[in-house]
Design an enzyme around this catalytic site. Structure first.
Site, PDB file in Angstrom:
ATOM      1  N   ASP A  77       4.166 -17.628 -43.822  1.00 23.27           N
ATOM      2  CA  ASP A  77       4.424 -17.779 -45.095  1.00 23.27           C
ATOM      3  C   ASP A  77       5.266 -18.189 -45.728  1.00 23.27           C
ATOM      4  O   ASP A  77       5.225 -19.009 -46.754  1.00 23.27           O
ATOM      5  CB  ASP A  77       4.162 -15.957 -45.702  1.00 23.27           C
ATOM      6  CG  ASP A  77       2.954 -15.218 -45.834  1.00 23.27           C
ATOM      7  OD1 ASP A  77       1.876 -16.063 -45.545  1.00 23.27           O
ATOM      8  OD2 ASP A  77       2.947 -14.294 -45.892  1.00 23.27           O
ATOM      9  N   GLY A  78       6.374 -18.318 -44.883  1.00 19.83           N
ATOM     10  CA  GLY A  78       7.623 -19.366 -45.328  1.00 19.83           C
ATOM     11  C   GLY A  78       7.305 -20.666 -45.365  1.00 19.83           C
ATOM     12  O   GLY A  78       7.577 -21.374 -46.349  1.00 19.83           O
ATOM     13  N   TYR A 193       9.020  -9.622 -49.937  1.00 19.13           N
ATOM     14  CA  TYR A 193       9.860  -8.829 -49.998  1.00 19.13           C
ATOM     15  C   TYR A 193       9.883  -7.785 -51.102  1.00 19.13           C
ATOM     16  O   TYR A 193      10.729  -6.485 -50.512  1.00 19.13           O
ATOM     17  CB  TYR A 193      11.022  -9.846 -50.511  1.00 19.13           C
ATOM     18  CG  TYR A 193      12.407  -9.570 -50.317  1.00 19.13           C
ATOM     19  CD1 TYR A 193      12.959  -8.144 -49.835  1.00 19.13           C
ATOM     20  CD2 TYR A 193      13.635 -10.330 -51.017  1.00 19.13           C
ATOM     21  CE1 TYR A 193      14.147  -7.954 -49.498  1.00 19.13           C
ATOM     22  CE2 TYR A 193      15.046  -9.949 -50.727  1.00 19.13           C
ATOM     23  CZ  TYR A 193      15.166  -8.875 -50.073  1.00 19.13           C
ATOM     24  OH  TYR A 193      16.734  -8.541 -49.896  1.00 19.13           O
ATOM     25  N   LEU A 195       7.486  -5.729 -51.374  1.00 20.57           N
ATOM     26  CA  LEU A 195       6.680  -4.594 -50.449  1.00 20.57           C
ATOM     27  C   LEU A 195       7.761  -3.721 -49.370  1.00 20.57           C
ATOM     28  O   LEU A 195       7.770  -2.578 -49.367  1.00 20.57           O
ATOM     29  CB  LEU A 195       5.558  -5.082 -49.972  1.00 20.57           C
ATOM     30  CG  LEU A 195       4.778  -4.096 -48.912  1.00 20.57           C
ATOM     31  CD1 LEU A 195       4.227  -3.031 -49.755  1.00 20.57           C
ATOM     32  CD2 LEU A 195       3.681  -4.786 -48.180  1.00 20.57           C
TER      33      LEU A 195
END
Length: 291
Positions: A77-78, A193, A195
């Site tokens: 995802d990054g 973040y 979550l």
């Protein structure tokens, strides 16, 4: 589909065999489709698959026509967030191929991505718009492209002291948060973040933000869902003379006197996925709700 632009992490050191298999399958399916990558990532791909040298062109940015171009982000995802930041306002859809961990934003895992290369090339995918948060400041120069697909986080810089954050919605004071920081998340970023600090998961179809405190000093401070049509003003205090601003994980130290203004960005990122995929399907799979 006429152009496919490849993005990824040129320092990736794992799952290289699977990446090579996907790359060769994509080239075999491409036909007349033009494959491109920026120099650093193209050099990396050529190191792991030298036979692709004639099939991947060097290019500094995707072609301008978003209707004929797809960006493929290979990584976690990054990497997807970095790709989205590079794509910016162009309107080019982004498809994620996950070679990282959870990969909430991905259309397929690298282990089986080679099976969908023909569908990618033929444009057999759908796209959905994802909103962003735009950060500005009237008294401090912020980093360029200060737009967040996932979240804007205001964090303490000195680990030994707390940060106090005053948040105002429009003209109405909201709350004073004291603790380690504050996250303002889009629906897309609600599984990130946000979550991890106990914030709710929000469907990307919702027009909302989540405001979530990080390690709040008061137990009365809870995550709050607000419409993304609002404007949010933030000022900070701390014994430290600075704070950290993290936009989709890109961190920048700023003076503690910085005033931040957060608004919904005036453009969106188009996330590409297979027609049979859905947000609920991803949640069941990634969070093991089906077990």
């Amino acid at each position: 589909m006429q152009n496919i632009f490849l993005y990824g992490n040129p320092t990736q050191s794992s799952r290289l065999d699977e990446l090579r298999d996907f790359l060769l399958a994509l080239i075999a399916a491409a036909g007349s489709v033009r494959l491109c990558a920026e120099k650093d990532y193209r050099d990396f791909l050529l190191r792991i698959a030298p036979q692709t040298a004639d099939s991947i062109e060097p290019a500094s940015a995707p072609p301008a026509d978003p209707g004929e171009t797809l960006a493929i982000s290979i990584g976690g995802d990054g990497t997807f967030l970095t790709t989205a930041n590079r794509i910016g306002r162009s309107g080019v859809p982004v498809m994620g191929i996950n070679s990282g961990h959870l990969g909430y934003l991905s259309a397929a895992n690298i282990s089986n991505a080679r099976l969908i290369t023909q569908r990618i090339v033929e444009g057999d995918f759908t796209t959905e718009p994802r909103t962003l948060i735009s950060a500005t400041s009237p008294n401090t120069i912020l980093p360029p492209n200060a737009h967040a697909l996932n979240e804007v986080a205001i964090l303490k810089q000195d680990t030994a002291s707390m940060i106090t954050i005053e948040a105002t919605i429009g003209d109405s004071p909201l709350a004073t948060y004291t603790g380690d920081g504050l996250i303002v998340s889009t629906p897309t970023g609600s599984t990130g973040y946000n979550l991890s600090v106990g914030g709710p998961i929000i469907s990307p179809r919702c027009s909302d933000w989540v405001i979530s405190p990080i390690a709040a000093h008061s137990l009365s401070m809870r995550p709050l869902v607000v419409p993304d049509s609002i404007s949010l003003s933030i000022t900070c205090r701390s014994r430290s003379g600075s704070m950290m601003l993290a936009i989709d994980g890109r961190s920048t130290p700023l003076p503690i006197t910085t005033r931040l203004e957060l608004k919904k960005a005036d453009f969106e990122i188009r996330v590409a996925h297979l027609p049979e995929q859905s947000f609920i399907h991803s949640l069941r799979h990634k969070l093991h709700w089906a077990e």
